[in-house]
Design a protein around this motif. Sequence first.
Motif, mmCIF file in Angstrom:
data_model
loop_
_atom_site.group_PDB
_atom_site.id
_atom_site.type_symbol
_atom_site.label_atom_id
_atom_site.label_comp_id
_atom_site.label_asym_id
_atom_site.label_seq_id
_atom_site.Cartn_x
_atom_site.Cartn_y
_atom_site.Cartn_z
ATOM 1 N N UNK A 56 0.819 -1.197 0.000
ATOM 2 C CA UNK A 56 0.000 0.000 0.000
ATOM 3 C C UNK A 56 0.857 1.253 0.000
ATOM 4 N N UNK A 57 0.327 2.350 0.577
ATOM 5 C CA UNK A 57 1.076 3.606 0.647
ATOM 6 C C UNK A 57 2.279 3.434 1.564
ATOM 7 N N UNK A 58 3.291 4.272 1.360
ATOM 8 C CA UNK A 58 4.517 4.199 2.155
ATOM 9 C C UNK A 58 4.199 4.359 3.637
ATOM 10 N N UNK A 59 4.914 3.603 4.469
ATOM 11 C CA UNK A 59 4.706 3.617 5.910
ATOM 12 C C UNK A 59 5.915 4.220 6.609
ATOM 13 N N UNK A 60 5.658 4.964 7.675
ATOM 14 C CA UNK A 60 6.721 5.447 8.551
ATOM 15 C C UNK A 60 6.337 5.008 9.954
ATOM 16 N N UNK A 61 6.739 3.813 10.308
ATOM 17 C CA UNK A 61 6.366 3.209 11.574
ATOM 18 C C UNK A 61 5.341 2.106 11.345
ATOM 19 N N UNK A 62 5.604 0.959 11.907
ATOM 20 C CA UNK A 62 4.678 -0.162 11.694
ATOM 21 C C UNK A 62 4.615 -1.044 12.932
ATOM 22 N N UNK A 63 3.477 -1.696 13.061
ATOM 23 C CA UNK A 63 3.267 -2.685 14.127
ATOM 24 C C UNK A 63 2.516 -3.864 13.521
ATOM 25 N N UNK A 64 3.095 -5.036 13.657
ATOM 26 C CA UNK A 64 2.485 -6.258 13.124
ATOM 27 C C UNK A 64 1.958 -7.081 14.294
ATOM 28 N N UNK A 65 0.672 -7.452 14.233
ATOM 29 C CA UNK A 65 0.048 -8.198 15.335
ATOM 30 C C UNK A 65 -0.498 -9.529 14.842
ATOM 31 N N UNK A 66 -0.524 -10.507 15.738
ATOM 32 C CA UNK A 66 -1.144 -11.797 15.449
ATOM 33 C C UNK A 66 -1.494 -12.487 16.756
ATOM 34 N N UNK A 67 -2.263 -13.557 16.625
ATOM 35 C CA UNK A 67 -2.599 -14.389 17.780
ATOM 36 C C UNK A 67 -2.099 -15.803 17.546
ATOM 37 N N UNK A 68 -1.595 -16.407 18.623
ATOM 38 C CA UNK A 68 -1.136 -17.787 18.520
ATOM 39 C C UNK A 68 -2.326 -18.738 18.515
ATOM 40 N N UNK A 69 -2.397 -19.653 17.542
ATOM 41 C CA UNK A 69 -3.512 -20.605 17.527
ATOM 42 C C UNK A 69 -3.284 -21.813 18.425
ATOM 43 N N UNK A 81 10.733 -5.026 18.186
ATOM 44 C CA UNK A 81 10.466 -5.152 19.614
ATOM 45 C C UNK A 81 9.158 -5.916 19.776
ATOM 46 N N UNK A 82 9.223 -7.069 20.446
ATOM 47 C CA UNK A 82 8.066 -7.943 20.557
ATOM 48 C C UNK A 82 7.484 -7.878 21.952
ATOM 49 N N UNK A 91 4.652 -7.076 17.156
ATOM 50 C CA UNK A 91 6.045 -6.769 16.820
ATOM 51 C C UNK A 91 6.087 -5.350 16.255
ATOM 52 N N UNK A 92 6.850 -4.450 16.899
ATOM 53 C CA UNK A 92 6.949 -3.047 16.497
ATOM 54 C C UNK A 92 8.325 -2.810 15.899
ATOM 55 N N UNK A 108 12.105 -9.545 10.203
ATOM 56 C CA UNK A 108 12.506 -9.714 11.595
ATOM 57 C C UNK A 108 12.322 -11.182 11.969
ATOM 58 N N UNK A 109 12.782 -11.542 13.137
ATOM 59 C CA UNK A 109 12.652 -12.924 13.581
ATOM 60 C C UNK A 109 12.661 -13.011 15.085
ATOM 61 N N UNK A 110 12.419 -14.225 15.599
ATOM 62 C CA UNK A 110 12.394 -14.406 17.052
ATOM 63 C C UNK A 110 12.516 -15.889 17.392
ATOM 64 N N UNK A 111 12.898 -16.134 18.643
ATOM 65 C CA UNK A 111 12.826 -17.472 19.221
ATOM 66 C C UNK A 111 11.461 -17.628 19.887
ATOM 67 N N UNK A 112 10.891 -18.842 19.839
ATOM 68 C CA UNK A 112 9.611 -19.081 20.479
ATOM 69 C C UNK A 112 9.589 -20.419 21.196
ATOM 70 N N UNK A 113 8.570 -20.612 21.992
ATOM 71 C CA UNK A 113 8.385 -21.888 22.685
ATOM 72 C C UNK A 113 6.999 -22.442 22.361
#
Length: 665
Positions: A56-69, A81-82, A91-92, A108-113
């Motif tokens: 979409x349009x250019x972004x200056x700052x983003x936050x990606x959200x989800x829920x664990x199933x 930053x998670x 994740x910001x 970006x990436x992360x470790x999870x359990x």
Amino acid sequence: MNGSRRTVLGAVVALVAAVVPATASAAAETGCEITYSTTSQWQGGFVADVAVTNRGAALDGWALSWEWPSGQQAGHGWNSKITESGDHVTAVNAGYNAKIATGATVKFGFYGTWAEANTAPLSFSLNGVTCVHGGPRLTAMQHTAAMQPGWNLGNTLDSTGSDETSWGNPRITEALLDNVKAQGFKSVRLPVTWSAHLGPDHVIEAAYLARVKEVVRWALARDLYVMLNIHHDSWQWMLNMPADHDGVLTRFNAIWTQLTGAFAEFGPKLTFESWNEPQFTGSTGKPQEIALNSELNASFHDVVRRSGGNNATRLLVLPTLHTSSEQTYVDPLVEQIRGLADPNLIATVHYYGYWPFSVNVAGGTRFDATAQKDVTDSFDRVHDSFVARGIPVVIGEYGLLGFDRHTGTIEQGEKLKFFEHLGHYARTKKLTTMLWDNGQHLNRTTGQWNDPELYAHIRSSWTTRSGTAYTDQVFNEKSSPITDKTIALNLNGTRFTDLHHGSTKLTRGRDYTISGDQLTLTAPALTRLSGSRGYGTNAVLTARFSQGVPWRFYVITYDTPVLSNASGTTEEFEIPTAFRGDQLATMEARYDDGTNAGPHDWTSFKEYDRAFRPDYTDGHTTLTPDFFAAVRENARVTLTFHYWSGVKVTYSVVRSGSSVTGTTV
């Protein structure tokens, strides 16, 4: 596993979305694309990489959200930053990757359990706008092929009561859907009846809508395609459209308007089906009914497409009148789909077989050449009319109508031949099939198939052919010496390899011979296998072929069944029957003048279980109230019982008021 680190291949979920509200003007807009991949996993832990592409349009700052199933937890990450609250993760951006130009990607990436499972997230939201989830978009033909094979979660959310358990099935669980996927199914048709959950102005009850949405989420989380519809509303209120045109159309549009909004966040693996088995009452004839079905399909298409967002390109399923494969109903849907000029449409019909065979009436006891031709003719029509023109087809339900009462209406071997042939021919015609299961096939409590042999043939037919035979029963009359028995094999492109009794391989030439497609079981072998020759099945033989599922032969000792005199009522009449190892195939009923008696008086052969039924355990044959309701008073009816051994036994009944007298002939 066992604490060792291992790489997980192919655990990638690609997501594409609109970053605008779901409106008509949004249909052409684009937004975000998310690629989530589990790059490494071990017992209790994993590494995930996420790529965010801005469409979409250019972004200056983003936050990606989800829920664990599956109850996972995110830990240390990089390039973002998670934060986490329960199952919700955000994740910001870091300071150096806050800007994402149109078409650009940040990673970006992360470790999870994880504990019980590590299912990929169902959906992502970028700056508060949902991205499409559930994999990359496919063409309608590719999507429909990927749905093969499918399974119906019947008699549950489509029950007409107030609860999904009101028709006797347990509540849907995640474990059930895990099992459905483990059985090899790629898609689930989710029939839903909405009428009992509509309030003023046709508003869907919030709790019920949330429950349906929960089940859809669970299925998508397991990478299953889902087909959601309006189901038994078809015969509850939609059939009244000839007399209440505007009222039915208003309610129909209101339901789909709510559903398009409720499920807008779900991606391309969710399809919408207009409505189930279109039917009407009080019409002026078939032309009006065809026109009304087309009108509802068109209105459904318009409501969904105008809602925009993900629904602008969602795959939509349109039925023929009665979901029939008859050419007179197929042609109008072909014309409608071509006229809509929408590449994201799928046609659907249902198939329950050649009717006399499907319910066991009119002597239709075998899956013979006529019943086979009905399969090929039906599938040829929908292939030539739709698939050959680039329109994919889903056989949204298939099975046998006799299953509505119980699965024993059709003899086991004949039943297996039907499903083997149907699966094979649908595959050759590129038709996606969805097994109708109202709880009688896959046991939703035990997780096991009620008829494993039936399921084995269904599953095998998805990929190959299996050898069958003219019969699965080998009868030997107890009162006569055993003789050789010859049975015609249906090789179906396979090659016969050997014959077993349990784990023992029988000897060709001594125990049996093969000549082309003719299998002959020798008298000495049958004598040995029959042992003391007690009534019933003495041995089970297994014929194996070069591919597919083995075929079983039941070696049966019998004598002609013996019936006894009886008296009773039209509500409860039982003929004492010593079956003596034999099994009932069908029953004829005629008056003394030779005319047909009982229901379906166009045939002397009555419908199994509707007019009569055997009880092998208690030793009687029941004639039903439905049978006597169509029998003339004080007129003798001669019944002829046909048994699978080939013997026939006659019996007579006379109805006088509600009293019935039966005598041997």
